[in-house]
Design an enzyme around this catalytic site. Structure first.
Site, PDB file in Angstrom:
ATOM      1  N   SER A 114       8.972  18.811  19.134  1.00 59.51           N
ATOM      2  CA  SER A 114       8.496  18.236  19.782  1.00 59.51           C
ATOM      3  C   SER A 114       7.990  17.416  19.284  1.00 59.51           C
ATOM      4  O   SER A 114       7.474  16.909  20.417  1.00 59.51           O
ATOM      5  CB  SER A 114       7.120  19.208  19.934  1.00 59.51           C
TER       6      SER A 114
ATOM      7  N   ASN B  41       7.119   9.029   8.149  1.00 64.83           N
ATOM      8  CA  ASN B  41       7.204  10.657   7.990  1.00 64.83           C
ATOM      9  C   ASN B  41       6.061  11.936   8.746  1.00 64.83           C
ATOM     10  O   ASN B  41       4.798  10.625   8.551  1.00 64.83           O
ATOM     11  CB  ASN B  41       7.424  11.835   6.853  1.00 64.83           C
TER      12      ASN B  41
ATOM     13  N   HIS C  76       3.777  15.183   9.051  1.00 69.63           N
ATOM     14  CA  HIS C  76       3.087  15.677   7.932  1.00 69.63           C
ATOM     15  C   HIS C  76       1.758  16.874   8.054  1.00 69.63           C
ATOM     16  O   HIS C  76       0.801  16.063   8.588  1.00 69.63           O
ATOM     17  CB  HIS C  76       3.325  15.410   6.758  1.00 69.63           C
TER      18      HIS C  76
ATOM     19  N   GLU D 245      -0.586  15.807  16.509  1.00 67.08           N
ATOM     20  CA  GLU D 245       0.494  14.955  15.814  1.00 67.08           C
ATOM     21  C   GLU D 245       0.864  14.193  16.714  1.00 67.08           C
ATOM     22  O   GLU D 245       2.109  12.718  16.967  1.00 67.08           O
ATOM     23  CB  GLU D 245       1.830  16.281  15.883  1.00 67.08           C
TER      24      GLU D 245
END
Ligand code: GAR
Length: 214
Positions: free
Chosen positions: A13, A111, A113, A183
């Site tokens: 996603s 990255n 998280h 996110e």
């Protein structure tokens, strides 16, 4: 035009959010050169194919069965990526830890998280936060985008982070959905920031109800 490689292991996603931002013209001066995936059945791989993005499928199992190492796996992946001139590697739910055989070749690795810096590393961060909230240990959780310069798990210099509220009535599914929503916006913003490319307005604003930039 800046070139990305996006690495996925599952649903993808976050990959989709990046694709949408590019295709809508919100994120400019960027293209996804290749999507890398380590699981054949990952929906993220299908998303890439649907959008005509080249893919590299690079599974770990053959290496494990042959008694080869993480470094062998990583070196072969570096070799496969040589065909693509890349400005940035974007890990988007990539559930493998790179060795320095990979990271010494690619210095710009981001990255994401689903937790705040220094909290809940690993694969179940949202559930860990939800349970910690239930015990009264935390008042909120969050999301972070960070550089991945070494083998540390879900740690490295933070590019952006955002607080995500948890409400007492939240189910794990509701919290998961809220975290993913934050996110998807935060990653696009972080990519624009580190690549110094334009990000057009009209997007969810920082400080909105479900994501307050920390
Ligand atoms: C995302 O929530 C991402 O932050 C997390 O995996 C999910 C992937 O979702 N990553 C980690 O937990 C890294 N330790 P997606 O495949 O739908 O983008």
């Amino acid at each position: 035009m800046k070139q990305l490689a996006v690495f996925v292991s599952g649903n993808g996603s976050n990959l989709q959010a990046i694709i949408d931002a590019i295709e809508s013209g919100r994120l400019q001066g960027v293209r996804i050169a290749v999507v890398v995936c380590n699981h054949k059945s990952a929906y993220g791989l299908e998303r890439a194919v649907k959008h005509g993005i080249p893919t590299i499928y690079h599974p770990w199992q053959p290496y494990a069965h042959a008694g080869l190492t993480r470094e062998d796996y990583d070196r072969d992946l570096v070799a496969k990526l040589q065909a693509y001139p890349l400005d940035l590697i974007v890990l988007a739910g990539w559930m493998r830890i790179f060795s320095m055989a990979f990271l010494s070749q690619y210095r710009a690795v981001l990255n994401i998280h689903p937790a705040l810096p220094g909290t809940f590393p690993g694969t179940h961060a949202i559930q860990d936060a939800w349970e910690a909230f239930g015990r009264g240990d935390i008042q909120h959780t969050g999301v972070m985008v960070h550089w991945a310069p070494d083998e540390a798990v879900d740690a490295g210099p933070v590019v952006r982070s955002a607080i995500v509220p948890i409400y007492p009535a939240d189910t794990l599914e509701e919290l998961t959905e809220r975290v993913h929503g934050v996110e998807h916006d935060l990653y696009v913003r972080a990519i624009a920031e580190v690549l110094e490319v334009p990000l057009l307005d009209g997007a969810p604003r920082e400080g909105s109800k479900d994501g307050v930039t920390a």
